[in-house]
Design a protein around this motif. Structure first.
Motif, PDB file in Angstrom:
ATOM      1  N   ALA A 113     -20.081  -7.196   0.233  1.00 15.89           N
ATOM      2  CA  ALA A 113     -19.270  -6.048  -0.008  1.00 15.89           C
ATOM      3  C   ALA A 113     -18.472  -6.043  -1.309  1.00 15.89           C
ATOM      4  CB  ALA A 113     -19.539  -4.244  -0.354  1.00 15.89           C
ATOM      5  N   VAL A 114     -18.317  -5.772  -2.654  1.00 18.17           N
ATOM      6  CA  VAL A 114     -16.669  -5.898  -3.587  1.00 18.17           C
ATOM      7  C   VAL A 114     -16.301  -4.569  -4.048  1.00 18.17           C
ATOM      8  CG1 VAL A 114     -15.382  -7.046  -5.108  1.00 18.17           C
ATOM      9  CG2 VAL A 114     -17.268  -7.959  -3.820  1.00 18.17           C
ATOM     10  N   LEU A 115     -15.414  -3.928  -4.027  1.00 16.56           N
ATOM     11  CA  LEU A 115     -14.294  -3.130  -4.115  1.00 16.56           C
ATOM     12  C   LEU A 115     -13.565  -3.051  -4.956  1.00 16.56           C
ATOM     13  CD1 LEU A 115     -14.413  -0.021  -3.232  1.00 16.56           C
ATOM     14  CD2 LEU A 115     -11.726  -0.686  -2.041  1.00 16.56           C
ATOM     15  N   SER A 116     -13.515  -2.972  -5.866  1.00 24.90           N
ATOM     16  CA  SER A 116     -12.847  -3.488  -7.495  1.00 24.90           C
ATOM     17  C   SER A 116     -11.287  -2.554  -7.717  1.00 24.90           C
ATOM     18  CB  SER A 116     -12.917  -3.788  -7.900  1.00 24.90           C
ATOM     19  OG  SER A 116     -11.892  -4.373  -9.868  1.00 24.90           O
ATOM     20  N   VAL A 117     -10.081  -2.601  -7.117  1.00 27.70           N
ATOM     21  CA  VAL A 117      -8.849  -1.675  -7.069  1.00 27.70           C
ATOM     22  C   VAL A 117      -8.375  -1.630  -8.679  1.00 27.70           C
ATOM     23  CG1 VAL A 117      -7.136  -0.688  -5.962  1.00 27.70           C
ATOM     24  CG2 VAL A 117      -9.025  -1.648  -4.800  1.00 27.70           C
ATOM     25  N   ASP A 118      -8.713  -0.408  -9.561  1.00 30.04           N
ATOM     26  CA  ASP A 118      -7.651  -0.462 -10.176  1.00 30.04           C
ATOM     27  C   ASP A 118      -6.125   0.220 -10.716  1.00 30.04           C
ATOM     28  OD1 ASP A 118      -7.542  -0.219 -13.283  1.00 30.04           O
ATOM     29  OD2 ASP A 118      -8.849   1.063 -13.710  1.00 30.04           O
ATOM     30  N   TYR A 119      -5.299  -0.461  -9.545  1.00 33.25           N
ATOM     31  CA  TYR A 119      -4.448  -0.830  -9.283  1.00 33.25           C
ATOM     32  C   TYR A 119      -3.543  -0.131 -10.626  1.00 33.25           C
ATOM     33  CZ  TYR A 119      -3.785  -5.128 -10.788  1.00 33.25           C
ATOM     34  OH  TYR A 119      -3.470  -6.662 -11.864  1.00 33.25           O
ATOM     35  N   ARG A 120      -1.833   0.867 -10.251  1.00 33.79           N
ATOM     36  CA  ARG A 120      -1.546   1.595 -11.194  1.00 33.79           C
ATOM     37  C   ARG A 120      -0.668   0.173 -12.431  1.00 33.79           C
ATOM     38  NH1 ARG A 120       1.981   4.749  -8.488  1.00 33.79           N
ATOM     39  NH2 ARG A 120       1.578   3.399  -6.798  1.00 33.79           N
ATOM     40  N   LEU A 121       0.020   0.097 -13.683  1.00 33.79           N
ATOM     41  CA  LEU A 121       0.303  -1.045 -14.700  1.00 33.79           C
ATOM     42  C   LEU A 121       0.774  -0.641 -14.572  1.00 33.79           C
ATOM     43  CD1 LEU A 121      -3.268  -2.087 -16.487  1.00 33.79           C
ATOM     44  CD2 LEU A 121      -2.458  -3.000 -14.616  1.00 33.79           C
ATOM     45  N   ALA A 122       1.457  -2.317 -15.084  1.00 36.91           N
ATOM     46  CA  ALA A 122       3.498  -1.058 -16.050  1.00 36.91           C
ATOM     47  C   ALA A 122       3.113  -1.776 -16.689  1.00 36.91           C
ATOM     48  CB  ALA A 122       4.145  -3.060 -14.939  1.00 36.91           C
ATOM     49  N   PRO A 123       3.863  -1.707 -17.906  1.00 32.77           N
ATOM     50  CA  PRO A 123       5.402  -0.692 -17.290  1.00 32.77           C
ATOM     51  C   PRO A 123       5.621   0.242 -17.358  1.00 32.77           C
ATOM     52  CG  PRO A 123       5.577  -1.046 -20.119  1.00 32.77           C
ATOM     53  CD  PRO A 123       3.949  -2.021 -19.438  1.00 32.77           C
ATOM     54  N   GLU A 124       4.384   1.215 -17.167  1.00 33.93           N
ATOM     55  CA  GLU A 124       4.074   2.944 -17.154  1.00 33.93           C
ATOM     56  C   GLU A 124       4.488   3.087 -15.537  1.00 33.93           C
ATOM     57  OE1 GLU A 124       1.156   2.065 -20.674  1.00 33.93           O
ATOM     58  OE2 GLU A 124       2.456   0.925 -18.560  1.00 33.93           O
ATOM     59  N   HIS A 125       4.249   1.685 -14.401  1.00 29.88           N
ATOM     60  CA  HIS A 125       4.252   1.847 -13.297  1.00 29.88           C
ATOM     61  C   HIS A 125       4.457   0.331 -12.965  1.00 29.88           C
ATOM     62  CE1 HIS A 125       2.413   5.919 -12.975  1.00 29.88           C
ATOM     63  NE2 HIS A 125       1.100   4.915 -13.904  1.00 29.88           N
ATOM     64  N   ARG A 126       6.025   0.711 -12.412  1.00 27.56           N
ATOM     65  CA  ARG A 126       6.476  -0.479 -12.251  1.00 27.56           C
ATOM     66  C   ARG A 126       6.474  -1.350 -11.044  1.00 27.56           C
ATOM     67  NH1 ARG A 126      10.104  -3.185 -16.465  1.00 27.56           N
ATOM     68  NH2 ARG A 126      10.286  -2.491 -17.953  1.00 27.56           N
ATOM     69  N   PHE A 127       7.387  -2.245 -10.680  1.00 30.77           N
ATOM     70  CA  PHE A 127       7.097  -2.629  -9.460  1.00 30.77           C
ATOM     71  C   PHE A 127       7.470  -1.430  -8.309  1.00 30.77           C
ATOM     72  CE2 PHE A 127       9.577  -5.099  -5.805  1.00 30.77           C
ATOM     73  CZ  PHE A 127       8.990  -5.863  -4.901  1.00 30.77           C
ATOM     74  N   PRO A 128       7.187  -1.615  -7.137  1.00 25.56           N
ATOM     75  CA  PRO A 128       5.777  -1.770  -6.610  1.00 25.56           C
ATOM     76  C   PRO A 128       4.784  -1.181  -6.395  1.00 25.56           C
ATOM     77  CG  PRO A 128       7.533  -0.405  -4.589  1.00 25.56           C
ATOM     78  CD  PRO A 128       8.293  -0.664  -6.389  1.00 25.56           C
ATOM     79  N   ALA A 129       4.745  -0.018  -7.046  1.00 24.94           N
ATOM     80  CA  ALA A 129       3.563   0.508  -7.624  1.00 24.94           C
ATOM     81  C   ALA A 129       2.356  -0.408  -7.232  1.00 24.94           C
ATOM     82  CB  ALA A 129       3.954   1.468  -8.219  1.00 24.94           C
ATOM     83  N   ALA A 130       1.677  -1.310  -8.071  1.00 21.36           N
ATOM     84  CA  ALA A 130       0.761  -1.603  -7.353  1.00 21.36           C
ATOM     85  C   ALA A 130       0.467  -2.523  -6.763  1.00 21.36           C
ATOM     86  CB  ALA A 130       1.183  -3.489  -8.744  1.00 21.36           C
ATOM     87  N   VAL A 131       1.552  -2.854  -5.872  1.00 20.15           N
ATOM     88  CA  VAL A 131       1.351  -3.306  -4.247  1.00 20.15           C
ATOM     89  C   VAL A 131       1.095  -2.275  -3.562  1.00 20.15           C
ATOM     90  CG1 VAL A 131       3.186  -4.244  -2.015  1.00 20.15           C
ATOM     91  CG2 VAL A 131       3.210  -5.424  -4.387  1.00 20.15           C
ATOM     92  N   ASP A 132       1.938  -0.897  -3.249  1.00 15.05           N
ATOM     93  CA  ASP A 132       1.402   0.324  -3.242  1.00 15.05           C
ATOM     94  C   ASP A 132       0.357   0.697  -2.681  1.00 15.05           C
ATOM     95  OD1 ASP A 132       4.360   0.153  -1.878  1.00 15.05           O
ATOM     96  OD2 ASP A 132       4.803   1.925  -3.931  1.00 15.05           O
ATOM     97  N   ASP A 133      -0.562   0.430  -3.789  1.00 16.20           N
ATOM     98  CA  ASP A 133      -2.044   0.971  -4.683  1.00 16.20           C
ATOM     99  C   ASP A 133      -2.954  -0.063  -4.135  1.00 16.20           C
ATOM    100  OD1 ASP A 133      -1.231   3.032  -5.949  1.00 16.20           O
ATOM    101  OD2 ASP A 133      -1.844   1.624  -7.618  1.00 16.20           O
ATOM    102  N   ALA A 134      -2.392  -1.861  -4.008  1.00 14.38           N
ATOM    103  CA  ALA A 134      -3.230  -2.793  -2.881  1.00 14.38           C
ATOM    104  C   ALA A 134      -3.957  -2.504  -1.192  1.00 14.38           C
ATOM    105  CB  ALA A 134      -2.605  -4.148  -3.461  1.00 14.38           C
ATOM    106  N   VAL A 135      -1.801  -2.278  -1.068  1.00  8.43           N
ATOM    107  CA  VAL A 135      -2.212  -1.684   0.385  1.00  8.43           C
ATOM    108  C   VAL A 135      -2.731  -0.542   0.315  1.00  8.43           C
ATOM    109  CG1 VAL A 135      -0.273  -1.652   2.046  1.00  8.43           C
ATOM    110  CG2 VAL A 135       0.497  -3.498   0.926  1.00  8.43           C
ATOM    111  N   ALA A 136      -2.504   0.365   0.084  1.00  9.46           N
ATOM    112  CA  ALA A 136      -3.271   1.636   0.129  1.00  9.46           C
ATOM    113  C   ALA A 136      -4.891   1.646   0.102  1.00  9.46           C
ATOM    114  CB  ALA A 136      -3.289   3.514  -0.555  1.00  9.46           C
ATOM    115  N   ALA A 137      -5.200   1.185  -0.793  1.00  5.68           N
ATOM    116  CA  ALA A 137      -6.828   0.801  -0.660  1.00  5.68           C
ATOM    117  C   ALA A 137      -7.542  -0.293   0.747  1.00  5.68           C
ATOM    118  CB  ALA A 137      -6.854  -0.226  -2.058  1.00  5.68           C
ATOM    119  N   ALA A 138      -6.828  -1.492   0.820  1.00  7.10           N
ATOM    120  CA  ALA A 138      -6.987  -1.844   1.882  1.00  7.10           C
ATOM    121  C   ALA A 138      -7.247  -0.937   2.927  1.00  7.10           C
ATOM    122  CB  ALA A 138      -7.098  -2.951   2.483  1.00  7.10           C
TER     123      ALA A 138
END
Length: 315
Positions: A113-138
């Motif tokens: 199975a594959v869970l594709s994650v639509d993490y928050r994008l910059a520049p609306e959401h800058r670093f480390p927003a995407a990192v936080d989303d990636a860790v939270a998703a896993a």
């Protein structure tokens, strides 16, 4: 030399006047990236299920898409291995739709199975927003394994380009946090060093699709303070002080890619620290090639190779 099919694609883009990403506003760049993907991606395979899910997070919810493959001989409710996947696009462009074909291919060919994650994008959401989303998703996937119909002992992370960066960072963060344990990392031409000073940045700076100007554009949108954040391991996982005790990794790079050297350096750092890592370089290809299977034959070979590595790791 660059593969003739890649040369032809770059010439076609030049003839049609496709503007470089770094000359566009983020919203326009996102629209054109999604539009172009429909012309260059191969047909999607038959799958058993594709459904959108919402992952709770501190800021609200993270959108994601769960793909389950057709697995001959398996019951519909059987727990499958899971790849948590983060799309490429420089943390600025890309979404669930631009990478749905690739995720379905990986699911179909690996029986995961594959869970594709639509993490928050910059520049609306800058670093480390995407990192936080990636860790939270896993983390969420592991906690909600029964709900997702996946095996919590067989979870991998993966991604391409900026998504490969997020996968590598998530693996480091989860190890440092004590879990959940991951089985594998699939890192497709990952960004690992945002200082952008490697030899491949100089020799592949222009003329091969992704260039140094576009990477500078992405980093400027993603990082609040480039001088400070480029050396933060959450932006540049190559700079983490400890690459041991991480899940085995498969690292794929392209010869005509400014990110080539840092991908190779990351595989080397993993191996030097005792983490099993396999490195494969498609010497005649350019950055982003793996999603271009309608026009680049080697893209389909690379997808099969990635899926085979994933399948083997999840046995």
């Amino acid at each position: 030399m660059l593969h003739p099919q890649a040369q032809a694609l770059l010439q076609l883009m030049a003839d049609k006047g496709v503007p470089p990403t770094h000359t566009l506003a983020p919203q326009e760049a996102r629209r054109l990236y999604l539009e172009r993907s429909g012309y260059t991606q191969p047909d999607r395979p038959q799958i058993a299920e594709s459904r959108n899910v919402s992952i709770p997070a501190l800021h609200g919810t993270i959108a994601a898409r769960l793909t389950r493959p057709v697995v001959p001989g398996a019951a519909s409710g059987d727990a499958l291995p899971l790849l948590v996947y983060f799309h490429g696009g420089g943390w600025v462009i890309g979404d669930l739709d631009t990478h749905e074909t690739l995720c379905q291919q990986l699911a179909d060919l690996s029986a995961c199975a594959v869970l594709s994650v639509d993490y928050r994008l910059a520049p609306e959401h800058r670093f480390p927003a995407a990192v936080d989303d990636a860790v939270a998703a896993a983390q969420w996937a592991a906690v909600n394994a029964a709900r997702l119909g996946i095996d919590p002992a067989r979870i991998a992370v993966g991604g391409d380009s900026a998504g490969g960066n997020l996968a590598a960072v998530a693996a480091l963060a989860l190890r440092d946090a004590g879990g959940p344990a991951l089985r594998f990392q699939l890192l497709i031409y990952p960004v690992t060093d945002q200082r952008r000073g490697s030899e491949s940045y100089r020799t592949r700076a222009t003329g091969y699709g992704l260039g140094a100007d576009t990477m500078a554009y992405f980093c400027a949108h993603y990082l609040h303070d480039e001088a400070q954040h480029a050396t933060d391991w959450r932006a540049s996982p190559l700079l983490h002080k400890d690459h041991s005790r991480l899940p085995p990794a498969f690292v794929l790079v392209a010869g005509y890619d400014p990110l080539r050297d840092e991908g190779m350096a990351y595989a080397q750092a993993l191996s030097a620290a005792g983490t099993p890592a396999t490195l494969v370089s498609y010497e005649r290809q350019m950055h982003g090639f793996i999603t271009l299977g309608r026009v680049l034959d080697e893209a389909n070979d690379a997808v099969h190779l990635c899926a085979d590595q994933l399948r083997r790791a999840m046995r």
